[in-house]
Design an enzyme around this catalytic site. Sequence first.
Site, mmCIF file in Angstrom:
data_model
loop_
_atom_site.group_PDB
_atom_site.id
_atom_site.type_symbol
_atom_site.label_atom_id
_atom_site.label_comp_id
_atom_site.label_asym_id
_atom_site.label_seq_id
_atom_site.Cartn_x
_atom_site.Cartn_y
_atom_site.Cartn_z
ATOM 1 N N PHE A 106 0.831 -1.207 0.000
ATOM 2 C CA PHE A 106 0.000 0.000 0.000
ATOM 3 C C PHE A 106 0.865 1.256 0.000
ATOM 4 O O PHE A 106 0.423 2.333 -0.413
ATOM 5 C CB PHE A 106 -0.950 -0.008 1.206
ATOM 6 N N LYS A 107 2.118 1.123 0.406
ATOM 7 C CA LYS A 107 3.013 2.274 0.488
ATOM 8 C C LYS A 107 3.526 2.728 -0.875
ATOM 9 O O LYS A 107 4.220 3.750 -0.962
ATOM 10 C CB LYS A 107 4.175 1.947 1.423
#
Length: 300
Positions: A106-107
Amino acid sequence: MRYHSLNHKAPSSSFRNAVIRGLAPDKGLYFPDDITALPQDFFRSIDQLSHDEIAYEAIKQFIEPEIREGELKRIVKETLSFDFPLITLDDNLSVLELYHGPTMAFKDVGARFMARCLGYFNKDNNEKITVLVATSGDTGGAVANGFLGVKGVDVIILYPSGKVSEIQEKQLTTLGQNITALEVDGVFDDCQDMVKRAFLDEDITNHMNLTSANSINVARWLPQMFYFLFAYKALYRKYEDIVFSVPSGNFGNICAGMIAQQLGMPVRPFIAATNKNRVITDFLKTKKYKPRPSIQTISN
């Protein structure tokens, strides 16, 4: 937009300075001075907008005019070059999949956005910026991929030996160019401590332009609000009450979602889902901050 330190002992800052410094001189996190809600028409007709349009409208007040409209739209478009599917599990539960980026983390959103902002700010500067990052796996891979080939920026990633997956280690160690990965004989906390000590060491900071791509950097965590808005876009015509439950470690991700809420996104209170590494959860309950070594779980 001006930014202030949450320790309230440092001068206010431009977005550019906040991104390049990472931490304020008083070691506080930079946070926007003001958050202006978007018009309610934006949310009423959000399903008529593309992801790029939603993200640009949400982020522009925090960045312009330091990055001009055309450049900011380019950065947003390059950041969001993959899908964010919302998967329905039952009538009242959906999951937003955030692993469709280049490193399956998700980063990827925050790392790609920050890399492009930093590259923009440093494009005419002859002095290199060094991004120093500690990782337990996913942060390092996302940062390495996001910053790969960015002119004027070197990245040094510290990761604990034997504590990251095989694919994560390959993401860290096989890119080359401006990416250097250092394997540390220890745990993630040791890597994080080394990074913190580097930022406090004047012998280092007087000779290197250091910044961090961990979630202390406003350009890393703030754009994570984008995908909360994307989820809202997919759900708001079906449900009157929308609640986000966010897996939370240091609470940077959920903070970004709450910024989207402050922009006017009409959702219910957020749920921070934590595992045994509940230092911040305990702090919010007791008002006493007691750091302790991280505990290995199936979720980290």
